[in-house]
Design an enzyme around this catalytic site. Structure first.
Site, PDB file in Angstrom:
ATOM      1  N   ASP A   1       2.309  -3.855  -9.673  1.00 20.99           N
ATOM      2  CA  ASP A   1       2.137  -5.199 -10.223  1.00 20.99           C
ATOM      3  C   ASP A   1       2.584  -5.258 -11.674  1.00 20.99           C
ATOM      4  O   ASP A   1       3.271  -6.186 -12.105  1.00 20.99           O
ATOM      5  CB  ASP A   1       0.667  -5.626 -10.145  1.00 20.99           C
ATOM      6  CG  ASP A   1       0.149  -5.665  -8.723  1.00 20.99           C
ATOM      7  OD1 ASP A   1       0.953  -5.490  -7.790  1.00 20.99           O
ATOM      8  OD2 ASP A   1      -1.070  -5.863  -8.552  1.00 20.99           O
TER       9      ASP A   1
ATOM     10  N   HIS B 203       0.827  -1.213   0.000  1.00 20.13           N
ATOM     11  CA  HIS B 203       0.000   0.000   0.000  1.00 20.13           C
ATOM     12  C   HIS B 203       0.864   1.267   0.000  1.00 20.13           C
ATOM     13  O   HIS B 203       0.419   2.330   0.429  1.00 20.13           O
ATOM     14  CB  HIS B 203      -0.988   0.004   1.176  1.00 20.13           C
ATOM     15  CG  HIS B 203      -2.106  -0.981   0.991  1.00 20.13           C
ATOM     16  ND1 HIS B 203      -3.347  -0.631   0.548  1.00 20.13           N
ATOM     17  CD2 HIS B 203      -2.141  -2.330   1.157  1.00 20.13           C
ATOM     18  CE1 HIS B 203      -4.122  -1.709   0.468  1.00 20.13           C
ATOM     19  NE2 HIS B 203      -3.403  -2.756   0.831  1.00 20.13           N
TER      20      HIS B 203
ATOM     21  N   ALA C  61      -5.275 -14.419  -5.443  1.00 18.38           N
ATOM     22  CA  ALA C  61      -4.442 -14.871  -4.325  1.00 18.38           C
ATOM     23  C   ALA C  61      -3.438 -13.806  -3.925  1.00 18.38           C
ATOM     24  O   ALA C  61      -2.548 -14.061  -3.124  1.00 18.38           O
ATOM     25  CB  ALA C  61      -3.727 -16.165  -4.699  1.00 18.38           C
TER      26      ALA C  61
ATOM     27  N   GLU D  73      -6.576  -1.693 -15.992  1.00 19.31           N
ATOM     28  CA  GLU D  73      -7.101  -2.148 -14.698  1.00 19.31           C
ATOM     29  C   GLU D  73      -7.888  -1.028 -14.006  1.00 19.31           C
ATOM     30  O   GLU D  73      -8.963  -1.253 -13.462  1.00 19.31           O
ATOM     31  CB  GLU D  73      -5.948  -2.638 -13.821  1.00 19.31           C
ATOM     32  CG  GLU D  73      -6.419  -3.274 -12.530  1.00 19.31           C
ATOM     33  CD  GLU D  73      -5.537  -4.419 -12.061  1.00 19.31           C
ATOM     34  OE1 GLU D  73      -4.676  -4.899 -12.838  1.00 19.31           O
ATOM     35  OE2 GLU D  73      -5.726  -4.843 -10.912  1.00 19.31           O
TER      36      GLU D  73
ATOM     37  N   ASP E 154       2.470   1.915  -3.026  1.00 20.59           N
ATOM     38  CA  ASP E 154       2.583   2.309  -4.444  1.00 20.59           C
ATOM     39  C   ASP E 154       1.704   3.501  -4.790  1.00 20.59           C
ATOM     40  O   ASP E 154       2.163   4.468  -5.391  1.00 20.59           O
ATOM     41  CB  ASP E 154       2.373   1.120  -5.401  1.00 20.59           C
ATOM     42  CG  ASP E 154       1.008   0.470  -5.342  1.00 20.59           C
ATOM     43  OD1 ASP E 154       0.257   0.716  -4.363  1.00 20.59           O
ATOM     44  OD2 ASP E 154       0.693  -0.299  -6.261  1.00 20.59           O
TER      45      ASP E 154
ATOM     46  N   SER F   9      -1.243 -11.356  -8.305  1.00 19.75           N
ATOM     47  CA  SER F   9      -1.428 -10.488  -9.461  1.00 19.75           C
ATOM     48  C   SER F   9      -1.603 -11.222 -10.786  1.00 19.75           C
ATOM     49  O   SER F   9      -0.890 -10.988 -11.765  1.00 19.75           O
ATOM     50  CB  SER F   9      -0.306  -9.460  -9.578  1.00 19.75           C
ATOM     51  OG  SER F   9      -0.827  -8.331 -10.241  1.00 19.75           O
TER      52      SER F   9
HETATM   53  P1  ADP Z   1      -5.114 -10.936  -8.458  1.00 21.53           P
HETATM   54  O1  ADP Z   1      -4.472  -9.974  -9.401  1.00 21.53           O
HETATM   55  O2  ADP Z   1      -4.605 -10.810  -7.067  1.00 21.53           O
HETATM   56  O3  ADP Z   1      -5.046 -12.346  -8.930  1.00 21.53           O
HETATM   57  P2  ADP Z   1      -7.417  -9.404  -9.180  1.00 21.53           P
HETATM   58  O4  ADP Z   1      -8.797  -9.314  -8.621  1.00 21.53           O
HETATM   59  O5  ADP Z   1      -6.601  -8.176  -9.288  1.00 21.53           O
HETATM   60  O6  ADP Z   1      -6.654 -10.549  -8.371  1.00 21.53           O
HETATM   61  O7  ADP Z   1      -7.507 -10.006 -10.648  1.00 21.53           O
HETATM   62  C1  ADP Z   1      -8.176 -11.230 -10.865  1.00 21.53           C
HETATM   63  C2  ADP Z   1      -9.105 -11.079 -12.055  1.00 21.53           C
HETATM   64  O8  ADP Z   1      -8.310 -10.952 -13.243  1.00 21.53           O
HETATM   65  C3  ADP Z   1      -9.965 -12.296 -12.287  1.00 21.53           C
HETATM   66  O9  ADP Z   1     -11.139 -12.253 -11.513  1.00 21.53           O
HETATM   67  C4  ADP Z   1     -10.252 -12.179 -13.771  1.00 21.53           C
HETATM   68  O10 ADP Z   1     -11.285 -11.239 -14.002  1.00 21.53           O
HETATM   69  C5  ADP Z   1      -8.953 -11.596 -14.314  1.00 21.53           C
HETATM   70  N1  ADP Z   1      -8.055 -12.657 -14.791  1.00 21.53           N
HETATM   71  C6  ADP Z   1      -6.856 -13.004 -14.264  1.00 21.53           C
HETATM   72  N2  ADP Z   1      -6.290 -14.010 -14.961  1.00 21.53           N
HETATM   73  C7  ADP Z   1      -7.162 -14.318 -15.950  1.00 21.53           C
HETATM   74  C8  ADP Z   1      -7.179 -15.283 -17.013  1.00 21.53           C
HETATM   75  N3  ADP Z   1      -6.183 -16.150 -17.195  1.00 21.53           N
HETATM   76  N4  ADP Z   1      -8.257 -15.295 -17.828  1.00 21.53           N
HETATM   77  C9  ADP Z   1      -9.275 -14.431 -17.651  1.00 21.53           C
HETATM   78  N5  ADP Z   1      -9.299 -13.507 -16.692  1.00 21.53           N
HETATM   79  C10 ADP Z   1      -8.275 -13.443 -15.839  1.00 21.53           C
HETATM   80 MG    MG Z   2      -4.597  -7.881  -9.236  1.00 18.94          MG
END
Ligand code: ADP
Ligand code: MG
Length: 393
Positions: free
Chosen positions: A183, A35, A134, A171, A37, A137
């Site tokens: 990220d 937190h 998780a 994003e 960034d 990213s």
């Molecule tokens: P994190 O970045 O911690 O994994 P986020 O909420 O920032 O979590 O991003 C996760 C979201 O990114 C997923 O819910 C999905 O919408 C999108 N996403 C990530 N990887 C994929 C993928 N391989 N295919 C489709 N969507 C994806």
């Molecule tokens: Mg993310």
């Protein structure tokens, strides 16, 4: 089957031909600096071996359309390229006009177009072994893979820092998640045995040696499987508290406040705002200290900084959850040199710096602690600092 093979097969079923190429980008773990960034401070992430792969090809039918498919989604999504700037940006607080997952790659296409890139229609097939939600990213990984591919196929010739900004725009403005630049930078410019020391104000990035294996160590990721939701709730509140704190201190961002200013800050602010501010200020200092220690003594000496970072997030920033605290405490009790939650908080993963030969013992201790606390079993695996975004084929 490798992730690349999966992406190739998905591309074949989407487009009925071979892709023009394969691009991939990794997830990341933030070693320290949470937190900070969006407060224009310091972070120290590294790219992990888990990657998102995009098989991508320019369309052969002459249509100016972009199709995206992912193994995560039942249906591909297809839109006209000249429709993108009507779909995005997504109005604040609204859901994207396309399924949320598709807003990541389509948002990248939109942000590239908005940055002046032009190109013909394109098909994108995405597969990934980055755990989603998780705190590793997966979002930057999908953005990085899509941005790298379109940058090459559309001859946009943007450098890696510019592509990180494209991912962030997707994003922030297409998905509507108010995240910082860390990220995307880690995913774009990470490297083997390397952490990225990033100044989030200037985007100046320095490579810092993080050869954990050479030191006889490993970094254990402890994914609690508790889902966080960036675009809602606590994340936005923490950002608002930081902005409030900076305004009270009369500075553009908390980057401009140092540990020497903490006494004055405490006099000026309510208790909650002060504790949020104290986390950011002390965390910035811990990043600087970690970089110095890594350069002078190596990874074995950073354990206490990781532990202090976790305490600050748990007690001052209040973004930990019981599962994350259980993971950190159990790993430390089992002999980890240091441990902390990583990522935005409210769930996601913690990391522990452990002796490489202690992986089985620490993992067993963490699993036992989760069972004893009545938490669902965590996912445990080790990571090493790995390559950033690249073209694979
Ligand atoms: P994190 O970045 O911690 O994994 P986020 O909420 O920032 O979590 O991003 C996760 C979201 O990114 C997923 O819910 C999905 O919408 C999108 N996403 C990530 N990887 C994929 C993928 N391989 N295919 C489709 N969507 C994806
Ligand atoms: Mg993310």
């Amino acid at each position: 089957m490798t992730t690349e093979t999966t992406a190739r097969e998905l591309f074949a079923s989407l487009a009925g031909r071979e892709p023009d190429g394969i691009w991939s980008a990794p997830g990341r773990v933030n070693l320290i600096g949470e937190h900070t960034d969006y407060n224009e401070g310091f972070v120290l992430p590294f790219a992990i071996p888990h990657r998102t792969v995009a098989a991508v090809g320019l369309r052969t039918d002459g249509l100016g359309r972009v199709s995206v498919a992912s193994t995560f989604a039942e249906e591909p999504v297809e839109v006209a390229l000249d429709e993108l700037d009507r779909l995005f940006p997504t109005p604040a607080g609204a859901q994207p006009a396309v399924p949320e997952w598709a807003a990541y790659p389509l948002g990248v296409a939109w942000a590239l177009q908005d940055a002046g890139a032009t190109g013909s229609g394109v098909d994108i097939a995405i597969a990934s072994d980055v755990p989603v939600g998780a705190g590793l990213s997966s979002s930057a990984a999908i953005e990085g893979a899509a941005a790298s591919a379109l940058n090459d196929l559309w001859n946009a010739d943007l450098d890696r820092t510019a592509l990180a900004r494209i991912g962030r725009r997707a994003e922030n403005e297409a998905v509507g998640a108010p995240t910082g630049i860390m990220d995307q930078m880690a995913s774009m410019i990470g490297g083997v045995d390397t952490a990225i020391f990033l100044d989030c104000r200037t985007l100046e990035a320095q490579q810092v040696p993080l050869a954990v294996a050479e030191a006889g160590l490993a970094i254990l990721v402890m994914d609690t499987r508790v889902k966080h939701a960036h675009s809602t709730g606590g994340y936005g509140e923490r950002r608002a508290a930081c902005e409030r704190g900076a305004a009270i201190m009369g500075v553009p961002s908390l980057r401009d406040v140092s540990v020497d200013d903490l006494t004055r800050a405490q006099e000026l602010m309510d208790d909650v705002t002060f504790r949020r501010v104290r986390h950011v200020i002390t965390e910035n200092q811990r990043v600087l200290d970690t970089v110095a220690v890594l350069r002078s003594e190596g990874p074995r000496a950073i354990g206490d900084l990781l532990v202090a970072s976790h305490a600050s997030m748990r007690d001052d920033f209040e973004i930990s959850v019981p599962e994350l605290d259980t993971a950190v405490e159990a790993a430390l009790a089992a002999g980890a040199l240091g441990a902390r939650m990583t990522g935005g908080g409210f769930g996601g993963a913690a990391i522990a710096l452990i002796e490489a030969d202690a992986e089985a013992a620490v993992s067993a201790a963490v699993e036992a602690a989760f069972a004893a606390a009545g938490h669902a079993a965590p996912a445990l695996f080790t990571v090493t600092p790995s390559a950033g975004a690249r073209r694979d084929a």
